[in-house]
Structures are given as structure tokens and as C-alpha cells.
Design a protein around this motif. Structure first.
Motif, mmCIF file in Angstrom:
data_model
loop_
_atom_site.group_PDB
_atom_site.id
_atom_site.type_symbol
_atom_site.label_atom_id
_atom_site.label_comp_id
_atom_site.label_asym_id
_atom_site.label_seq_id
_atom_site.Cartn_x
_atom_site.Cartn_y
_atom_site.Cartn_z
ATOM 1 N N CYS A 188 0.817 -1.218 0.000
ATOM 2 C CA CYS A 188 0.000 0.000 0.000
ATOM 3 C C CYS A 188 0.852 1.270 0.000
ATOM 4 N N GLY A 190 3.265 2.184 -1.587
ATOM 5 C CA GLY A 190 3.761 2.660 -2.864
ATOM 6 C C GLY A 190 2.750 3.381 -3.725
ATOM 7 N N TYR A 191 1.474 3.385 -3.315
ATOM 8 C CA TYR A 191 0.495 4.031 -4.194
ATOM 9 C C TYR A 191 -0.544 4.883 -3.474
ATOM 10 N N ASN A 205 -0.219 14.464 -5.268
ATOM 11 C CA ASN A 205 -0.050 13.068 -4.864
ATOM 12 C C ASN A 205 1.438 12.742 -4.893
ATOM 13 N N HIS A 207 3.018 10.140 -4.743
ATOM 14 C CA HIS A 207 3.409 8.900 -5.418
ATOM 15 C C HIS A 207 3.420 9.026 -6.937
ATOM 16 N N ARG A 208 3.012 10.182 -7.457
ATOM 17 C CA ARG A 208 2.985 10.380 -8.896
ATOM 18 C C ARG A 208 3.885 11.556 -9.265
ATOM 19 N N TYR A 213 -1.882 14.901 -10.811
ATOM 20 C CA TYR A 213 -2.433 13.959 -9.841
ATOM 21 C C TYR A 213 -2.537 14.614 -8.470
#
Length: 320
Positions: A188, A190-191, A205, A207-208, A213
Motif C-alpha cells: 500500500c 507505494g500508491y 499526490n 506517489h505520482r 495527480y
């Protein structure tokens, strides 16, 4: 209470025995027409004995029930104090009280449910069952008052730890793939974006890599994440900037790599056409106190640099 009931029963027995003995001591009692009265008294005495017996049995039942409740309360108090959270102790408790539900003494989203199969609880880092342990779905928390999973806004955790990030919930943090025979671990992280410690609003975000995002934060929790939608007004994609998803024509050129909104530094207040190379004849920007704002002309209108407003017609001084 039970002692008083026993004394009452004993009194009724002595009274009834006296009545029976009086029959043999004084035979004239029967011959004086008192037989019916005596039988009524004896019947009443027997009824009293039955009633007292029933009350005694009910008293014993209530005493056992109260004792059971007190024992369960003692267990609950021990859990409240944090003395029982080792799973071996929980197993003993659940065998004694198979319908018992208790909150976890440390984490606010966890609780023990003695009615589920022992091995169907959450899993530890080695994919072994944590007996009778269950978890509320994110972002709910477990209420001590209702003994149910409730919206986090309705739960007072007190000394229990309040987890705000989904990736720290046990069901997500530990993922076991039994078909493949291995433990996937903290996938979890990682995203799913984290909002713990963030004020309410929209943020990039983490993670992006693209600033299209976003994550939406509320009360330190991630309640939404996704991609900035296309702008129907500007007919363009949008990017996150200062908590809003904006078209490039609303993004200052000196603040965003995709920004097309010119700077108003050193420019008088008023309305201006976008630079020719940007091909925005249907839009303009305004300057006020050095601050720029992008504006889209409505419908099929174009910006007239002579009037400084949006106009319909052929006499439009606009470069396309």
C-alpha cells in the motif's frame, strides 16, 4: 437475598407442619365442620411452598447471571487497563464468553470479536492468524460505547492510538497471497497517498511524478485521490496549483512550468490579450494591483483589443 428466601421457605414448612399435626391432636377440629377450611389452608400452604420454591430457583438463576456479568465486567475492566491484549489471554476469554466483543486497548480501529472462528482474524507480518482480532474498514474507528465500527467523527479514542492513513490499517498493511504462497508486505505504501498532518484541501499526490495527480485531505485522512479533470471552459487539461485544478491559461508563467498566464508586473490595471503565440483569441487576462487573472470569453465571442471586451462580429482585432 438468597438467605432471606431460604428463611421464608423454612417458615412456610414449619407453619404447614403445625397445621398437619393439629389434625391428630384435636380430632374435634374435623368434627366441628372445619374440614373444608383445613383443606383450603393446606392447599394454600402448598401453593405458598411452590411459589417460594420458584422464587428460590429464580434467585439462584439471577445470582449466576449476575456473577457471569460481573466476571465479564472484570475482564472488560482489565482490557480497558491494557492488561489483556496478548492473544493467548484473549483465547481464554473467548472460550469463556463466546459472544464477547471488546475494544483493542492500544489501537482505535481494532477490536476483539469472540464470535468469529479463532483463525479467521487478522494476520501478523508472518501471515499467522491474530486470534479473534478484527478491524474496522478505513476510515472508520471502533466505538467503546456502541461496540461497533462507526464514522471516525463519532468515536472518541481517548488513550487509544487513532490511525489516519489507510496503509497503517492492518488489513492493508499486511497482504498474504496464499495461492502463490508468499507474503507481499507493505504494498500500500507505494500508491496510496498520506494526508496525516495535512490541513484540509487538495495537494499533489506524492506517489505520482506529474502534477496533474492530486489527493484530497479531510481531518488528516485521504478521502479521495485521482487526476485533475479537463476544463470544459478552456477545453484543456488542468494541473494542480495552490489547491485548485487549473487550466494552463490560469497558471502564472513564473509559477508553473506549463503556465500561460502573463505576469502583470509593471502593467497598468486593465484587460489584455494573451500573447499572439498562445493563440487565445477567445480569452483575455486582467491585471489588478499587479495580480493577473485569466478569463474565457463566452460562447463564440472573441476578445476585442480596441474595446477591451469580448465581442461578436467581424471587426475583431485578434491574431489567430
Amino acid at each position: 437475598m438468597l438467605k432471606l428466601l431460604f428463611v421464608g421457605v423454612l417458615f412456610q414448612v414449619i407453619r404447614c407442619q403445625t397445621l398437619y399435626e393439629s389434625v391428630f391432636i384435636n380430632d374435634s377440629f374435623l368434627y366441628d365442620g372445619k374440614e373444608k377450611e383445613l383443606n383450603d389452608l393446606l392447599d394454600g400452604c402448598e401453593n405458598k411452598l411452590r411459589e417460594e420454591s420458584i422464587k428460590t430457583k429464580e434467585g439462584i438463576r439471577r445470582e449466576k447471571e449476575l456473577k457471569s456479568k460481573l466476571e465479564a465486567s472484570d475482564i472488560a475492566v482489565m482490557v480497558f487497563q491494557g492488561n489483556y491484549f496478548q492473544e493467548l489471554e484473549v483465547v481464554k476469554i473467548c472460550k469463556m464468553y463466546p459472544s464477547l466483543i471488546l475494544y483493542h486497548p492500544i489501537y482505535c480501529q481494532l477490536y476483539y470479536n469472540c464470535s468469529i472462528p479463532a483463525d479467521s482474524g487478522l494476520k501478523d507480518d508472518d501471515c499467522k492468524p491474530r486470534l479473534y482480532l478484527e478491524e474496522c474498514p478505513y476510515p472508520k474507528l471502533f466505538s467503546k460505547e456502541t461496540l461497533k465500527c462507526e464514522n471516525y467523527t463519532n468515536v472518541i479514542c481517548g488513550h487509544r492510538i487513532e490511525i489516519k492513513w489507510l496503509c497503517k490499517y492492518e488489513k492493508v498493511r499486511v497482504f498474504c497471497d496464499y495461492q502463490l504462497g508468499y507474503h507481499r508486505g507493505l504494498y500500500c505504501y507505494g500508491y496510496f497517498p498520506n494526508c496525516d498532518g495535512y490541513p484540509d484541501g487538495l495537494y499533489l499526490n506524492e506517489h505520482r511524478g506529474d502534477d496533474r495527480y492530486y489527493k484530497k485531505c479531510l481531518d488528516g485522512r485521504t478521502i479521495e485521490y485521482g487526476t485533475c479533470p479537463n476544463s470544459h471552459t478552456w477545453n484543456t487539461i488542468t494541473f494542480l496549483h495552490k489547491g485548485k485544478c487549473l487550466s494552463p491559461y490560469e497558471l502564472p508563467v513564473n509559477e508553473h512550468k506549463y503556465g500561460q498566464l502573463p505576469s502583470c508586473k509593471g502593467t497598468h490595471d486593465g484587460s489584455y490579450q494573451y500573447p499572439q503565440e498562445e493563440h487565445r483569441c477567445d480569452a483575455y487576462f486582467t491585471c489588478q494591483n499587479g495580480n493577473a487573472k485569466g478569463n474565457k470569453c463566452p460562447g463564440t465571442q472573441l476578445f476585442d483589443v480596441n474595446t477591451g471586451s469580448c465581442q461578436e462580429g467581424k471587426n475583431i482585432d485578434c491574431y489567430i
